[in-house]
Design a protein around this motif. Structure first.
Motif, short mmCIF file in Angstrom:
data_model
loop_
_atom_site.label_atom_id
_atom_site.label_comp_id
_atom_site.label_asym_id
_atom_site.label_seq_id
_atom_site.Cartn_x
_atom_site.Cartn_y
_atom_site.Cartn_z
N GLU A 59 38.58 7.76 -25.53
CA GLU A 59 39.09 6.97 -26.06
C GLU A 59 40.79 6.94 -25.70
N LYS A 60 41.34 5.91 -25.79
CA LYS A 60 42.71 5.67 -25.23
C LYS A 60 43.45 6.57 -26.27
N SER A 61 43.23 6.67 -27.62
CA SER A 61 44.05 7.15 -28.59
C SER A 61 43.69 8.79 -28.51
N ALA A 62 42.80 9.37 -27.64
CA ALA A 62 42.64 10.56 -27.51
C ALA A 62 43.32 11.15 -26.19
N MET A 63 43.93 10.27 -25.48
CA MET A 63 44.42 10.72 -24.04
C MET A 63 45.61 11.49 -24.27
N LYS A 64 46.12 12.36 -23.66
CA LYS A 64 47.14 13.18 -23.47
C LYS A 64 48.40 12.59 -22.64
N GLU A 65 49.51 12.59 -22.95
CA GLU A 65 50.62 11.99 -22.12
C GLU A 65 50.96 12.98 -21.25
N VAL A 66 51.28 12.77 -19.94
CA VAL A 66 51.75 13.27 -18.90
C VAL A 66 53.23 13.07 -18.95
N LEU A 67 54.05 14.19 -19.25
CA LEU A 67 55.54 14.22 -19.42
C LEU A 67 56.24 14.80 -18.28
N SER A 68 57.32 14.11 -17.96
CA SER A 68 58.11 14.74 -17.05
C SER A 68 59.20 15.80 -17.73
N ALA A 79 41.88 14.69 -22.13
CA ALA A 79 41.98 16.08 -22.41
C ALA A 79 41.52 16.94 -21.11
N ASN A 80 40.22 16.97 -20.98
CA ASN A 80 39.71 17.49 -19.78
C ASN A 80 40.39 17.43 -18.38
N ASP A 81 40.67 16.16 -18.35
CA ASP A 81 41.38 15.93 -16.87
C ASP A 81 42.71 16.41 -16.86
N PHE A 82 43.50 16.20 -18.01
CA PHE A 82 44.79 16.90 -18.09
C PHE A 82 44.66 18.49 -17.69
N ASP A 83 43.72 19.07 -18.70
CA ASP A 83 43.51 20.64 -18.21
C ASP A 83 43.04 20.84 -16.98
N LEU A 84 42.33 20.10 -16.02
CA LEU A 84 42.07 20.53 -14.75
C LEU A 84 43.10 20.53 -14.02
N CYS A 85 43.86 19.22 -13.80
CA CYS A 85 45.06 19.10 -13.64
C CYS A 85 46.19 20.45 -13.74
N LEU A 86 46.03 20.74 -14.96
CA LEU A 86 47.30 21.76 -15.26
C LEU A 86 46.76 23.19 -14.65
#
Length: 246
Positions: A59-68, A79-86
């Motif tokens: 859900e859009k509300s569950a997405m994590k911000e990618v911050l500079s 969250a799972n995509d963010f963690d993979l990128c990290l």
């Protein structure tokens, strides 16, 4: 920069002197003086994943911000995509209109920060802003190695890469990672192909198999200089920059 990696154990592998002769043919004037120095590498593979925005499952509300580092919102990921990128240190995010390249930067106020990397280094940046060169770059422990060091892995000689390039066995240290610990630990960067696909030639050669390890040695000073020149270190060869990723 790598932030994490899987761990792989070992089993010894020997490469004959005939393969060293082949290396002379592949990298003119830069062939190995001997196959190895009795050292073994414990390999792992890391890569730059592609995240397709239309396939995100949250859900859009569950997405994590990618911050500079400057607190600018660069995008949003599940969250799972963010963690993979990290974990991999960088990722592509593909939308209907464009592909954005995120690269890990640092931690600020307890939050992981990223920046958008330019197409000058399409595969992302290593530890000192060196361009990551797929199949010819490794992450290493900087307690034992420094950026720009060159290693020689006989197992790779003659392997054909996805772009048709034939590997000469030489790789440049361009990166590090918190999980890369020890003089015989190297993480091999394989572009857009993960450790799970047979399209990855390093997978076919056994670099993702936890039972394997492979002999290696440090390149001589002459070899290292020739390799860095051939790969256009710290940048990339034009042929790599000209490759179409998508």
């Amino acid at each position: 920069m790598r932030t994490h990696c899987p761990r792989i154990k070992f089993h010894r592998f020997f490469i004959s002197g005939m393969l060293a002769l082949l290396s002379n043919a592949v990298l003119v004037g830069c062939g190995p003086s001997k196959d190895s120095e009795g050292l073994t590498v414990n390999p792992t593979i890391y890569y730059k994943p592609t995240i397709h925005q239309d396939e995100m499952r949250c859900e859009k509300s569950a997405m994590k911000e990618v911050l500079s580092p400057e607190d600018k919102v660069l995008g949003h990921l599940c969250a799972n995509d963010f963690d993979l990128c990290l974990m991999q240190g960088s990722c592509f995010v593909q939308t209907d209109d464009e592909v954005v390249s995120f690269n890990y930067h640092s931690v600020k106020n307890g939050t992981h920060r990223f920046f958008i990397s330019s197409m000058r280094c399409p595969y992302g940046f290593g530890a000192r802003q060196d361009c990551m060169d797929p199949y010819f770059s490794v992450a290493a422990d900087f307690n034992f190695y420094k950026v720009g060091d060159v290693i020689f892995v006989p197992r790779l000689i003659g392997a054909v890469m996805p772009n048709g390039e034939v590997h000469d066995g030489f790789l440049i240290v361009r990166d590090t990672g918190s999980g890369i610990i020890g003089a015989n630990r190297f993480d091999f960067f394989t572009g857009i192909y993960s450790h799970l696909t047979k399209k990855n030639p390093f997978v076919r050669l056994g670099f993702s198999d936890p039972r394997n390890s492979f002999e290696f040695r440090m390149a001589t000073a002459t070899e290292a200089a020739a390799v860095r020149k051939q790969r256009n270190y710290p940048g990339l060869k034009k042929s790599v920059l000209d490759e179409k990723l998508f």
